[in-house]
Design an enzyme around this catalytic site. Structure first.
Site, PDB file in Angstrom:
ATOM      1  N   HIS A   1       0.812  -1.295  -0.030  1.00 34.43           N
ATOM      2  CA  HIS A   1       0.090  -0.301  -0.207  1.00 34.43           C
ATOM      3  C   HIS A   1       0.851   1.167   0.017  1.00 34.43           C
ATOM      4  CE1 HIS A   1      -2.620   2.940   2.493  1.00 34.43           C
ATOM      5  NE2 HIS A   1      -3.077   2.768   1.352  1.00 34.43           N
ATOM      6  N   ASN A   2       0.681   2.305  -0.795  1.00 32.57           N
ATOM      7  CA  ASN A   2       1.333   3.431  -0.641  1.00 32.57           C
ATOM      8  C   ASN A   2       2.831   3.157  -0.970  1.00 32.57           C
ATOM      9  OD1 ASN A   2      -0.835   5.050  -0.016  1.00 32.57           O
ATOM     10  ND2 ASN A   2      -0.264   5.534   1.990  1.00 32.57           N
ATOM     11  N   GLU A  62       1.269  -0.140  -5.290  1.00 36.47           N
ATOM     12  CA  GLU A  62       0.140   0.873  -5.714  1.00 36.47           C
ATOM     13  C   GLU A  62       0.771   2.401  -6.132  1.00 36.47           C
ATOM     14  OE1 GLU A  62      -3.421   3.477  -3.214  1.00 36.47           O
ATOM     15  OE2 GLU A  62      -1.543   2.352  -2.102  1.00 36.47           O
ATOM     16  N   ASP A  76      -0.316   5.940  -7.032  1.00 38.41           N
ATOM     17  CA  ASP A  76      -1.255   7.164  -6.892  1.00 38.41           C
ATOM     18  C   ASP A  76      -0.884   8.282  -7.958  1.00 38.41           C
ATOM     19  OD1 ASP A  76      -3.119   8.173  -5.476  1.00 38.41           O
ATOM     20  OD2 ASP A  76      -2.320   8.090  -3.605  1.00 38.41           O
ATOM     21  N   HIS A 136       1.140  11.009  -2.309  1.00 36.35           N
ATOM     22  CA  HIS A 136      -0.202  10.934  -1.588  1.00 36.35           C
ATOM     23  C   HIS A 136      -0.941  12.256  -1.608  1.00 36.35           C
ATOM     24  CE1 HIS A 136      -2.368   8.304   0.984  1.00 36.35           C
ATOM     25  NE2 HIS A 136      -2.384   8.985   1.963  1.00 36.35           N
ATOM     26  N   GLU A 166      -4.148   4.273  -8.811  1.00 42.17           N
ATOM     27  CA  GLU A 166      -5.113   5.287  -8.353  1.00 42.17           C
ATOM     28  C   GLU A 166      -5.114   6.465  -9.242  1.00 42.17           C
ATOM     29  OE1 GLU A 166      -6.373   7.155  -4.052  1.00 42.17           O
ATOM     30  OE2 GLU A 166      -5.498   5.092  -3.936  1.00 42.17           O
TER      31      GLU A 166
END
Length: 754
Positions: free
Chosen positions: A302-303, A332, A334, A347, A381
């Site tokens: 994640h992240n 991931e 983003d 983020h 994302e």
């Protein structure tokens, strides 16, 4: 005392002479340092030209990898100034920062790159015994303040304190005199090794040895076979195994001729990989890799771009390299609109630094298949406008080329997900898609360059948690309106289309096997408590991603076990954060060749089984077991903190992580002032209802009366991978790296519940 092969190696010779190189910290911080390999061929020493005599050292064993060329952000930022063939990066184990270096010439850079690789390879090929000697020797050098290679009794006593040994002075003095063969009142390097070995006499192992030895001196072939059969519960050809072990671990040639094993050989065997708690049979890829993707747990991050926390953390391509190097198979990304038409990754709406999308794709391209050949999923994302979505699609196509999966495997409309085996070497995009997979195969998707994604498919990642967190931002308004999607990016999505989840019933009737729903941990928890069996069934047909709540601004992790119990495949953890969550992830994925895919138990793959994690005793084939762990002793536990004069008061906790009924913890008593060779002989017992899902975590802590215990070491493995009998557990540090020679000695039994 040079290890063989070093004398004749030109690279190592030039490292022993030393080299001036630039240490680079940023575009502006570039300073010359003198780097030299010490004579022990284990330590690198470096100092600056003018800072007087201050210097730094690191051990070759601290280095995890050497990366050639411009492979770190720092070196990429000075690429215009120094050519790639002079640059390299040393990556350290655990969470220590990289060392970025530029040599004066390409030849010198190669010399260090090849030399370092050779030294690391030498280390990896060392036997357990040499490693131990080396470790003792390293301590000796650390403590030998005046570098004369000798130590008197007082110095030895101080050194023991550093090594976590608090011992009876009288006993220590007696051993000191015995080890001082030259009778000089000082111990030299090899005398110290002898002293240390006398000090670490393993009474606990001797006891077992004598129980099986006919004459108390050795184990005959027959004695060893009895031990392997009765204690270690080894199956197969026991005679053959006993021969192999003697051949491999017995140091004495005389004993080998007699087909016997001495106490030393027995100790070497018990300390080896075969004597460890993890069954070597399950180390490599041993599972069936030809089932649909949704039948596997998948190691997921994640992240991934963050190196620290979610509010102020440093974004870095390094995050992707580290995760992929740990066997992670789902990362991931983003994405946001950036300057000059280049999409960026960070983020959103926080102070984390930003990196270029194309740099991330480059890193994934370079590292995706270094440790596992099975597919990597890029979880996108997407917050970009249509123009930069097109740029994203261009980068993906240009950089990944054939690795990017652009169409179904046979070009036809599929009826189910392909397997990890089918997708070897492929990178899959998980993102939103216009229309259905069937439509795009039949050329039914309109060719206008963009289309709207309807509210129903609205970005799966947005849920209550994020709405709270970002409700004060204009973003919130977009979330509720439609997002325009570029056809080029949509075309890169094949087997992982992100969709909004409405209910298990709705999915059962309407959803397609290639649709992936994402849940925050709190949503997933609610579903698994209210409808566990439905969740398991849903996950036997399609993929689910679970990720940490937006409130975890410190990037802490939830316990992934809960999600695995419901059959969720993509349980995304913050790989950058050490602790229980990552320990469990490492423990689960250490089996099956650390390839990042672990086959779910059969009762979670077969739709008609209706397994409910809340009621495990209801399933067909329910066979509970009892796990009995006798915690016998600990060896050379690391110090919790070097400064204080304190020695650890260790206790061992055994934790079972599994279905709710199986969650349990028990601990031994603590032993005062002995981190060196504490002995417990405490027995802990657990009943386990779903052994196929259980992980066992061993934790060593330093007991504190008044405050929280300090962490000392840990090790996690699946119950299914455990060997029975007398076993050593080689402890790992908080961030999952090994801390030799720290270990626990235990006896394990797994029996059916009567």
């Amino acid at each position: 005392p040079h290890p063989s092969g070093i004398r004749g190696d030109d690279n190592l010779q030039s490292m022993l002479v030393g080299t001036i190189m630039r240490k680079i910290k940023s575009r502006t911080w570039k300073k010359q340092r003198y780097f030299k390999l010490q004579d022990d061929c284990m330590t690198i020493w470096y100092k600056s030209k003018k800072a007087g005599n201050t210097h730094s050292t690191f051990s070759v064993s601290d280095v995890e990898a050497i990366r050639e060329g411009h492979q770190s952000e720092v070196l990429l930022s000075i690429a215009d100034e120094f050519p790639a063939d002079r640059c390299f990066t040393l990556v350290f184990h655990g969470r220590r920062g990289n060392l970025d270096l530029v040599a004066e010439s390409a030849e010198e850079a190669q010399s260090w790159i090849r030399g370092m690789r050779k030294l690391i390879e030498n280390l990896e090929n060392m036997g357990e015994r040499e490693k131990l000697d080396q470790w003792i020797s390293d301590w000796f050098k650390k403590a030998d303040k005046n570098n004369d290679g000798r130590m008197n009794f007082k110095e030895v006593r101080d050194l023991l304190k550093m090594m976590n040994v608090d011992m009876n002075e009288h006993h220590a003095h007696r051993l000191f005199t015995m080890a001082d063969k030259s009778q000089s009142g000082m111990l030299e390097d090899d005398e110290f090794v002898l002293f240390y070995k006398m000090l670490t006499q393993r009474e606990d192992v001797l006891r077992v040895f004598q129980e099986y030895s006919g004459d108390g001196q050795k184990l005959s072939q027959r004695d060893l076979e009895d031990f392997l059969r009765e204690e270690q519960l080894e199956g197969g050809d026991i005679q053959q195994l006993a021969k192999q072990l003697t051949e491999c671990y017995e140091p004495s040639d005389t004993a080998k001729l007699l087909k016997a094993m001495t106490f030393d050989g027995f100790l070497m065997y018990l300390g080896s990989a075969e004597g460890s708690i993890f069954n070597p049979k399950w180390r490599g890829v041993f599972q069936d890799m030809s089932q649909p993707l949704c039948h596997y747990f998948i190691s997921s991050s994640h992240n991934t771009y963050l190196m620290e926390d979610q509010l102020r953390g440093h974004s870095s391509v390094e995050g992707y390299i580290r995760a992929l190097s740990r066997g992670c198979r789902c990362v991931e990304v983003d994405c946001w609109d950036g300057a000059n038409g280049e999409p960026i990754v960070y983020h959103g709406h926080t102070f984390t630094s930003k990196i270029l999308f194309k740099d991330v794709v480059n890193a994934v391209n370079n590292y995706a298949f270094k440790v596992s050949k099975y597919p990597v999923i890029l979880s996108i994302e997407n917050h970009c406008g249509v123009e930069q979505q097109r740029v994203m699609a261009q980068h993906l196509n240009r950089i990944l080329g054939d690795k990017l999966l652009k169409s179904t495997l046979d070009g036809k409309a599929p009826i189910g997900l392909p397997s990890p085996e089918d997708l070897k070497g492929k990178i899959l995009l998980k993102a939103k898609k216009i229309g259905s997979l069937e439509d795009s195969i039949n050329g039914m998707v309109e060719d206008s360059q963009t289309a709207e994604v309807s509210e129903e498919d609205e970005v799966a990642e947005i849920d209550d948690d994020n709405l709270h967190r970002e409700s004060d931002s204009p973003q919130c308004l977009n979330i509720l309106s439609k997002q325009r999607l570029s056809k080029e990016l949509s075309d890169c999505v094949v087997y992982c289309k992100s969709v909004h989840f409405s209910s298990f019933k709705h999915s059962r009737i309407h959803s397609k096997f290639y649709e992936v729903a994402s849940f925050t941990e709190s949503k997933a928890r609610k579903h698994l408590r209210e409808a566990g069996a439905d969740f398991v069934y849903h996950n036997s047909r399609q993929l689910t991603r679970v990720y940490p709540s937006g409130f975890r601004t410190d990037s802490s992790n939830f316990n992934p076990q809960e999600m695995w119990n419901a059959g969720c495949q993509i349980v995304a953890l913050n790989f950058q954060t050490a602790g229980e969550g990552m320990d469990l992830n490492d423990g689960l994925f250490h089996q099956n060749g650390s390839c990042g895919y672990v086959l779910k138990p059969s009762f979670m793959r077969e739709a008609e089984k209706r397994f409910d994690p809340e009621a495990p005793q209801k399933r067909d084939g329910y066979l509970p077991v009892v796990l009995t762990v006798q915690v016998i002793s600990g060896q050379q536990l690391p110090k919790v903190n070097i400064k204080e004069d304190s020695i650890v008061d260790p206790l061992v906790r055994v934790e079972i992580h599994g279905v709710p009924m199986d969650q349990a913890k028990q601990e031994t008593r603590h032993i005062e002032n002995n981190g060196f060779n504490p002995v417990w002989y405490d027995t802990l017992r657990f009943t386990i209802h779903t052994p196929e899902l259980a992980l066992v975590r061993f934790v060593v802590e330093d007991y504190e009366k008044t405050s929280k215990n300090d962490f000392v070491g840990q090790y996690v493995l699946p119950l299914r991978c455990m060997q029975q009998g007398y076993r050593h557990i080689h402890l790992l540090s908080k961030d999952g790296t090994s801390i030799p020679p720290s270990s626990l000695f235990v006896h394990i039994r797994i029996t059916d519940l009567e």
